[in-house]
Design a protein around this motif. Structure first.
Motif, PDB file in Angstrom:
ATOM      1  N   PHE A  76      -1.508   3.136  -8.025  1.00  0.00           N
ATOM      2  CA  PHE A  76      -0.170   2.593  -8.254  1.00  0.00           C
ATOM      3  C   PHE A  76       0.674   2.689  -6.986  1.00  0.00           C
ATOM      4  O   PHE A  76       1.340   1.728  -6.595  1.00  0.00           O
ATOM      5  N   VAL A  77       0.641   3.848  -6.338  1.00  0.00           N
ATOM      6  CA  VAL A  77       1.400   4.037  -5.094  1.00  0.00           C
ATOM      7  C   VAL A  77       0.926   3.045  -4.035  1.00  0.00           C
ATOM      8  O   VAL A  77       1.738   2.366  -3.396  1.00  0.00           O
TER       9      VAL A  77
ATOM     10  N   GLU B 200       6.207  -8.284   0.799  1.00  0.00           N
ATOM     11  CA  GLU B 200       7.548  -8.840   0.612  1.00  0.00           C
ATOM     12  C   GLU B 200       8.308  -8.840   1.927  1.00  0.00           C
ATOM     13  O   GLU B 200       8.964  -9.823   2.288  1.00  0.00           O
ATOM     14  N   ARG B 201       8.213  -7.744   2.679  1.00  0.00           N
ATOM     15  CA  ARG B 201       8.892  -7.663   3.994  1.00  0.00           C
ATOM     16  C   ARG B 201       8.306  -8.696   4.948  1.00  0.00           C
ATOM     17  O   ARG B 201       9.021  -9.291   5.756  1.00  0.00           O
TER      18      ARG B 201
ATOM     19  N   GLN C  50       1.781  -1.853  -0.858  1.00  0.00           N
ATOM     20  CA  GLN C  50       1.248  -3.135  -0.401  1.00  0.00           C
ATOM     21  C   GLN C  50       2.181  -4.280  -0.796  1.00  0.00           C
ATOM     22  O   GLN C  50       2.423  -5.188   0.007  1.00  0.00           O
ATOM     23  N   ALA C  51       2.691  -4.248  -2.014  1.00  0.00           N
ATOM     24  CA  ALA C  51       3.617  -5.296  -2.468  1.00  0.00           C
ATOM     25  C   ALA C  51       4.891  -5.280  -1.645  1.00  0.00           C
ATOM     26  O   ALA C  51       5.429  -6.341  -1.281  1.00  0.00           O
TER      27      ALA C  51
END
Length: 79
Positions: A64-65, A75-76, A70-71
């Motif tokens: 999850f971390v 996004e950045r 990664q998400a």
């Protein structure tokens, strides 16, 4: 910070448990919970409910971390 896993106590739906996790993952897990406005217990319970029987809780939290980071990086990168 240590690379060796340490035990961290959690309470999931009223039941005490612990997970062994490296400091880097635990600190990031706490940061993510804070950013979401959740306690680590609530976020761990959410992960626990979704993990299925083949994955351990500590492994599920690590994944999850990783997926969250990664998400955020993707996004950045898109900005």
């Amino acid at each position: 910070m240590t690379a060796r896993p340490k035990k961290h106590s959690l309470t999931l739906r009223g039941h005490r448990t612990s997970v062994s996790m490296e400091d880097a993952f635990w600190l990031e897990f706490r940061r993510i919970a804070d950013a979401r406005g959740q306690s680590v217990n609530d976020l761990a319970a959410e992960i626990d409910a979704a993990r299925g029987v083949e994955a351990g809780l500590a492994s599920s939290i690590r994944v999850f971390v990783l997926e969250t980071l990664q998400a955020q990086a993707a996004e950045r990168h898109q900005r």
